[in-house]
Scaffold this motif. Structure first.
Motif, PDB file in Angstrom:
ATOM      1  N   VAL A  15      28.390  39.346  76.586  1.00  0.00           N
ATOM      2  CA  VAL A  15      28.555  38.978  77.898  1.00  0.00           C
ATOM      3  C   VAL A  15      30.014  38.397  78.539  1.00  0.00           C
ATOM      4  O   VAL A  15      30.493  37.708  77.467  1.00  0.00           O
ATOM      5  N   SER A  16      30.027  38.427  79.025  1.00  0.00           N
ATOM      6  CA  SER A  16      31.704  37.817  79.513  1.00  0.00           C
ATOM      7  C   SER A  16      31.366  36.149  80.235  1.00  0.00           C
ATOM      8  O   SER A  16      30.377  36.010  80.367  1.00  0.00           O
ATOM      9  N   PRO A  17      32.610  35.633  80.072  1.00  0.00           N
ATOM     10  CA  PRO A  17      32.056  33.944  80.422  1.00  0.00           C
ATOM     11  C   PRO A  17      31.740  34.007  81.764  1.00  0.00           C
ATOM     12  O   PRO A  17      31.107  33.103  81.920  1.00  0.00           O
ATOM     13  N   GLU A  18      32.358  35.045  82.914  1.00  0.00           N
ATOM     14  CA  GLU A  18      32.443  34.470  84.243  1.00  0.00           C
ATOM     15  C   GLU A  18      30.618  34.448  84.038  1.00  0.00           C
ATOM     16  O   GLU A  18      30.022  34.568  85.512  1.00  0.00           O
ATOM     17  N   VAL A  36      32.854  43.837  72.033  1.00  0.00           N
ATOM     18  CA  VAL A  36      31.139  44.210  71.471  1.00  0.00           C
ATOM     19  C   VAL A  36      30.230  44.326  72.726  1.00  0.00           C
ATOM     20  O   VAL A  36      30.340  43.151  72.270  1.00  0.00           O
ATOM     21  N   ARG A  37      29.178  45.145  73.095  1.00  0.00           N
ATOM     22  CA  ARG A  37      28.982  44.132  74.074  1.00  0.00           C
ATOM     23  C   ARG A  37      27.373  44.789  74.565  1.00  0.00           C
ATOM     24  O   ARG A  37      26.990  46.192  73.568  1.00  0.00           O
ATOM     25  N   PRO A  38      26.032  44.544  74.532  1.00  0.00           N
ATOM     26  CA  PRO A  38      25.397  44.979  74.777  1.00  0.00           C
ATOM     27  C   PRO A  38      24.665  45.395  75.585  1.00  0.00           C
ATOM     28  O   PRO A  38      24.884  45.541  76.555  1.00  0.00           O
ATOM     29  N   GLU A  63      19.354  42.006  78.609  1.00  0.00           N
ATOM     30  CA  GLU A  63      19.437  41.509  77.095  1.00  0.00           C
ATOM     31  C   GLU A  63      19.969  40.160  76.911  1.00  0.00           C
ATOM     32  O   GLU A  63      19.682  39.140  76.515  1.00  0.00           O
ATOM     33  N   GLY A  64      21.450  40.671  77.580  1.00  0.00           N
ATOM     34  CA  GLY A  64      22.525  39.443  76.855  1.00  0.00           C
ATOM     35  C   GLY A  64      22.674  38.455  77.883  1.00  0.00           C
ATOM     36  O   GLY A  64      23.009  37.533  76.987  1.00  0.00           O
ATOM     37  N   ARG A  65      21.995  38.331  78.764  1.00  0.00           N
ATOM     38  CA  ARG A  65      21.642  37.501  79.774  1.00  0.00           C
ATOM     39  C   ARG A  65      20.491  36.360  79.277  1.00  0.00           C
ATOM     40  O   ARG A  65      20.648  35.316  79.573  1.00  0.00           O
ATOM     41  N   ARG A  66      20.003  37.105  78.996  1.00  0.00           N
ATOM     42  CA  ARG A  66      19.209  36.463  78.193  1.00  0.00           C
ATOM     43  C   ARG A  66      18.684  35.229  77.112  1.00  0.00           C
ATOM     44  O   ARG A  66      18.307  33.956  77.212  1.00  0.00           O
ATOM     45  N   GLY A 103      18.297  51.718  72.200  1.00  0.00           N
ATOM     46  CA  GLY A 103      17.404  51.199  72.146  1.00  0.00           C
ATOM     47  C   GLY A 103      17.662  49.399  71.978  1.00  0.00           C
ATOM     48  O   GLY A 103      18.915  49.573  73.192  1.00  0.00           O
ATOM     49  N   GLU A 104      16.633  48.792  71.942  1.00  0.00           N
ATOM     50  CA  GLU A 104      17.105  47.274  72.444  1.00  0.00           C
ATOM     51  C   GLU A 104      17.951  46.640  72.259  1.00  0.00           C
ATOM     52  O   GLU A 104      18.678  46.183  72.793  1.00  0.00           O
ATOM     53  N   GLY A 105      18.384  46.969  70.621  1.00  0.00           N
ATOM     54  CA  GLY A 105      19.327  46.172  70.265  1.00  0.00           C
ATOM     55  C   GLY A 105      20.760  46.725  70.018  1.00  0.00           C
ATOM     56  O   GLY A 105      21.462  46.287  69.696  1.00  0.00           O
ATOM     57  N   ASP A 106      20.377  48.433  71.133  1.00  0.00           N
ATOM     58  CA  ASP A 106      22.229  48.829  70.695  1.00  0.00           C
ATOM     59  C   ASP A 106      23.252  48.041  71.449  1.00  0.00           C
ATOM     60  O   ASP A 106      22.892  47.526  72.599  1.00  0.00           O
ATOM     61  N   VAL A 107      24.848  48.312  70.984  1.00  0.00           N
ATOM     62  CA  VAL A 107      25.228  48.265  71.349  1.00  0.00           C
ATOM     63  C   VAL A 107      26.343  48.507  71.758  1.00  0.00           C
ATOM     64  O   VAL A 107      26.217  50.035  71.105  1.00  0.00           O
ATOM     65  N   ARG A 108      27.046  48.336  72.265  1.00  0.00           N
ATOM     66  CA  ARG A 108      29.067  50.042  72.449  1.00  0.00           C
ATOM     67  C   ARG A 108      30.070  48.834  72.713  1.00  0.00           C
ATOM     68  O   ARG A 108      30.192  47.451  72.646  1.00  0.00           O
ATOM     69  N   VAL A 109      31.140  49.674  72.897  1.00  0.00           N
ATOM     70  CA  VAL A 109      32.337  49.103  72.305  1.00  0.00           C
ATOM     71  C   VAL A 109      33.089  49.679  73.412  1.00  0.00           C
ATOM     72  O   VAL A 109      33.101  50.171  73.948  1.00  0.00           O
ATOM     73  N   GLY A 110      33.704  48.922  74.638  1.00  0.00           N
ATOM     74  CA  GLY A 110      34.009  48.653  75.664  1.00  0.00           C
ATOM     75  C   GLY A 110      35.990  48.844  75.680  1.00  0.00           C
ATOM     76  O   GLY A 110      36.018  49.278  74.131  1.00  0.00           O
ATOM     77  N   ARG A 111      36.156  48.727  76.460  1.00  0.00           N
ATOM     78  CA  ARG A 111      37.573  49.877  76.380  1.00  0.00           C
ATOM     79  C   ARG A 111      38.690  48.915  75.865  1.00  0.00           C
ATOM     80  O   ARG A 111      39.610  48.713  75.766  1.00  0.00           O
ATOM     81  N   ASP A 112      38.246  47.293  76.213  1.00  0.00           N
ATOM     82  CA  ASP A 112      39.016  46.055  76.046  1.00  0.00           C
ATOM     83  C   ASP A 112      38.786  45.744  74.089  1.00  0.00           C
ATOM     84  O   ASP A 112      38.827  44.662  73.226  1.00  0.00           O
ATOM     85  N   GLY A 113      37.708  46.613  73.462  1.00  0.00           N
ATOM     86  CA  GLY A 113      38.168  46.333  72.287  1.00  0.00           C
ATOM     87  C   GLY A 113      36.557  45.361  71.732  1.00  0.00           C
ATOM     88  O   GLY A 113      36.023  44.907  70.853  1.00  0.00           O
TER      89      GLY A 113
END
Length: 315
Positions: free
Chosen positions: A188-191, A155-157, A162-165, A143-153
């Motif tokens: 998203v990442s700071p970079e 949370v990202r969309p 969508e994150g860039r928007r 879904g559009e608003g779904d997120v995932r938890v990465g290896r670093d812990g």
């Protein structure tokens, strides 16, 4: 996990629910037994007495007629015990078969649905693309608003566009926020935020990619099908830029500069050539080719982010 080593009765242990669905490999058991040395303690889930790590060592103990075996206890939930079992088999001992790894990925997707494809792939020992394909077969597209938890812990969309928007809106509406504050709010990442901010300063598209370019995004920043014909004019513009770069002595007179120019020139093929390449991919290779193309796109995106970062630091 309890690091204390205890002697556990062999008869009390179970291997039910192991990620190794075919059970212990007899040849591997015999090879271990022939070594005639002391093995590290096995890991056991205390609540169920299931062997998390050490199925073959347990079989060696049985073969040798031993009544007990050295073990450490894991106190976590059963689903976390299974994750640990998969991780343990991925780093030592007899590797799990590909079929077992895929079945393990499916089981962990059900028990840890919030995990990102990369985190799960690193745990199970398959590619992120394989994890994504398994997840799509199980649940369909995210879904559009779904997120995932990465290896670093963190949370990202799932939808990077969508994150860039969101980040772009924050940059415009609240320019006083720091890179990290915007990155945290947008997932998203700071970079990435730095790159978006630089693009906005130069009045470029915040999405960072153009319609018609493989791996690009639609004008509204949302991922969509690539319209190759629409990118013909932009391709010509890019080709002109590459030609100007070829005339730059700073690039053409150095080995690394010439390597960069060759890589850039590869992508300057015509629209019909892209279409021909797409049509030439055999059906049985499409998944692998698509995965590799996405990987190359990620590398170029990271390259662009790093170059943008150098521009910002110089400024």
């Amino acid at each position: 996990m309890d690091h204390q080593v205890v002697e556990v009765p062999v008869s009390a242990l179970s291997v039910v629910g192991s990620p190794r669905t075919s059970g212990a490999d007899p040849e591997h058991v015999e090879a271990l037994a022939a070594m005639g040395e002391e093995f590290p303690p096995i890991i056991v889930h205390r609540a169920t007495m299931q062997v998390i790590d050490g199925v073959h060592r347990l079989e060696v103990a049985k073969l040798q007629g031993r009544r007990t075996i050295a073990a450490k206890f894991f106190e976590g939930a059963p689903e976390d015990a299974f994750v640990l079992a998969v991780q343990s088999n991925a780093v030592h001992g007899l590797p799990l078969s590909l079929a077992d790894r895929k079945r393990a990925a499916e089981r962990i997707i059900r028990t840890h649905p919030q995990w990102s494809a990369r985190r799960l792939a690193a745990t199970v020992g398959v590619s992120p693309g394989t994890v994504a394909e398994i997840r799509r077969k199980m649940f369909g597209d995210p879904g559009e608003g779904d997120v995932r938890v990465g290896r670093d812990g963190k949370v990202r969309p799932i939808n990077g566009a969508e994150g860039r928007r969101i980040a772009t809106e924050l940059i415009v509406e609240k320019p006083e926020l720091s890179l990290r504050q915007i990155a945290r709010a947008a997932g998203v990442s700071p970079e990435t935020v730095r790159s978006l901010r630089n693009r906005l300063r130069r009045a470029e598209s915040p999405a960072g990619a153009e319609p018609g370019w493989p791996g690009g995004t639609a004008p509204d920043g949302q991922s969509g099908p690539v319209d190759l014909a629409a990118g013909r004019g932009r391709r010509q513009d890019r080709a002109a830029v590459v030609q100007r770069l070829k005339a730059d002595p700073a690039l053409r007179l150095s080995v690394t500069g010439r390597d960069l120019l060759r890589l850039l020139n590869i992508h300057m093929i015509r629209t019909d050539e892209w279409e021909s390449l797409i049509e030439s991919v055999p059906p049985h290779c499409r998944g692998a080719v698509a995965q590799l193309a996405r990987g190359c796109a990620e590398i170029w995106a990271e390259f662009a982010t790093q170059v943008d970062g150098r521009i910002a630091s110089t400024a």
